[in-house]
Design an enzyme around this catalytic site. Structure first.
Site, PDB file in Angstrom:
ATOM      1  CD  GLU A  47      -2.732  -0.905   2.360  1.00 45.53           C
ATOM      2  OE1 GLU A  47      -2.611   0.009   3.235  1.00 45.53           O
ATOM      3  OE2 GLU A  47      -3.601  -1.874   2.580  1.00 45.53           O
ATOM      4  NE  ARG A 104       0.998  -0.520 -25.589  1.00 47.11           N
ATOM      5  CZ  ARG A 104       2.114  -1.134 -25.175  1.00 47.11           C
ATOM      6  NH1 ARG A 104       2.952  -1.859 -26.189  1.00 47.11           N
ATOM      7  NH2 ARG A 104       2.548  -1.123 -23.843  1.00 47.11           N
ATOM      8  CD  GLN A 105      -5.145  -3.260 -22.072  1.00 42.79           C
ATOM      9  OE1 GLN A 105      -6.418  -3.702 -21.602  1.00 42.79           O
ATOM     10  NE2 GLN A 105      -4.225  -3.352 -21.641  1.00 42.79           N
ATOM     11  CG  HIS A 138      -1.332   3.927 -29.293  1.00 42.20           C
ATOM     12  ND1 HIS A 138      -0.258   3.778 -29.867  1.00 42.20           N
ATOM     13  CD2 HIS A 138      -2.226   2.872 -29.711  1.00 42.20           C
ATOM     14  CE1 HIS A 138      -0.173   2.651 -30.470  1.00 42.20           C
ATOM     15  NE2 HIS A 138      -1.544   2.158 -30.389  1.00 42.20           N
ATOM     16  CG  ASP A 178       1.544   0.830 -38.004  1.00 42.77           C
ATOM     17  OD1 ASP A 178       0.953   1.895 -38.485  1.00 42.77           O
ATOM     18  OD2 ASP A 178       1.757   0.550 -36.797  1.00 42.77           O
ATOM     19  CE  LYS A 202       2.516  -3.164 -37.788  1.00 37.01           C
ATOM     20  NZ  LYS A 202       2.852  -2.628 -36.265  1.00 37.01           N
ATOM     21  CG  ASP A 234       6.315  -2.457 -24.632  1.00 36.61           C
ATOM     22  OD1 ASP A 234       7.355  -2.692 -23.937  1.00 36.61           O
ATOM     23  OD2 ASP A 234       5.096  -2.686 -24.541  1.00 36.61           O
ATOM     24  CB  THR A 238       6.657  -2.733 -34.214  1.00 33.83           C
ATOM     25  OG1 THR A 238       5.822  -3.613 -33.795  1.00 33.83           O
ATOM     26  CG2 THR A 238       6.133  -2.299 -35.359  1.00 33.83           C
TER      27      THR A 238
END
EC number: 2.7.6.1
Length: 326
Positions: A47, A104-105, A138, A178, A202, A234, A238
């Site tokens: 914590e 990214r999500q 992103h 890309d 790609k 990351d 890529t």
């Protein structure tokens, strides 16, 4: 009825989490404002405790934290800082996250998946944030996840200026890793004086994250200096494959420029061995010495953050920092 008049005043206070104190120190020097002292430590069970050592009542609070590994710990620490400021009567709270976590999500690829980037925005709004400041999202639509102002800053001008100052523009081709980054490549091409663009076609297996298959280059790259651009790197898979592909297609040299150096796992080895002439990042995330190698350049984002903070504090225009394009 009698009234008492007072003199309205504003005070800027800068706060920093423990993830990337070097960046906060640099921003504070540009602003000529000290970082507010605080106590922050972890209990034995993990914590986090935070407490500010000075009164924050009525202040314009700017809370900086870079979401590096361990990312969830630093997100939680920043949330607790925001909550502490809200409960201590700060007038306005601006969350500064140079690298937006979970960006990214930002959508569901399949059923039963979270939209984690939206959850991050909801968490900070609930904690008490009035505004978010971030660099090179992103995807730009993440701005719509937060119910309040979002200052979306661009590192492109900083990176492009470095490329212009160090490489002849007459032989440059801007390359998107890309098809989805071709819009960004076009902006880069304009910044560099109307140079041509190319992109890597790609495929990516959605069931195997961080693994990419580069297929072919679309555009003229033979004999040219290729500048590969991206928002983040990351594990480096890529970018490394894109650079190998460009060199195989006859590129004279390859320079890579990206805003966020996440650099997880094998990234250092991949980038140092990929054949790029130079790899350029900003310091939105800390890049320690053990992740660096000859040929890596790290530019400071602190002057841009400081100018944006000053504009927000003075109720000025953040868009004016980017010639009206922000």
């Amino acid at each position: 009825m009698t009234t008492k008049s007072g003199t309205p005043k504003k005070s800027l206070m800068l706060f920093s989490g423990r993830a990337h104190p070097e960046l906060a120190e640099e921003v504070s020097k540009h602003l000529n404002v000290g970082i507010t002292p605080q106590s922050a430590y972890d209990f034995a069970n993990g914590e986090i405790f935070v407490r500010f050592e000075e009164s924050v009542r009525g202040c314009d609070a700017f809370v900086m934290q870079s979401a590096c590994a361990p990312i969830n710990q630093w997100i939680m620490e920043q949330l607790l800082m925001v909550d502490a400021l809200k409960r201590a009567s700060a007038k306005r709270i601006t969350v500064i996250m140079p690298f937006y976590p979970y960006a990214r999500q930002d959508k569901k690829h399949k059923g039963r998946e979270p939209i984690s980037a939206r959850l991050i925005a909801d968490l900070f709004k609930t904690a008490g944030a009035d505004r978010i400041m971030t660099v090179d999202l992103h995807t730009a639509q993440i701005q719509g996840f937060f119910d309040g102002p979002v200052d979306h800053l661009f590192a492109q001008s900083l990176l492009a200026k470095y490329i212009k100052d160090n490489y002849p523009a007459s032989n440059i081709t801007v390359v998107s890793p890309d098809a989805g980054r071709t819009k960004l490549a076009e902006k880069w091409a304009d910044d560099l004086g109307g140079v041509p663009i190319a992109f890597i076609h790609k495929t990516r297996d959605p069931l195997r994250p961080n693994e990419v298959v580069a297929n072919r280059v679309v555009g003229e790259v033979e004999g040219r200096l290729c500048v590969v651009i991206d928002d983040m790197v990351d594990t480096g898979g890529t970018i490394a494959k894109a650079i190998h592909q460009l060199l195989d297609e006859g590129a004279a040299d390859v320079v890579m420029a990206a805003t966020h150096g996440v650099l997880s796992g094998p990234a250092k080895d991949r980038l140092s061995a990929c054949g790029a002439k130079e790899v350029v990042f900003t310091n939105t995330l800390p890049i320690p010495d053990e992740k660096r190698f000859p040929g890596m350049t790290v530019l400071s984002i602190a002057p841009l953050l400081a100018r944006a903070i000053q504009q927000v504090f003075e109720d000025g225009s953040v868009t004016s920092l980017f010639d009206g394009d922000a």
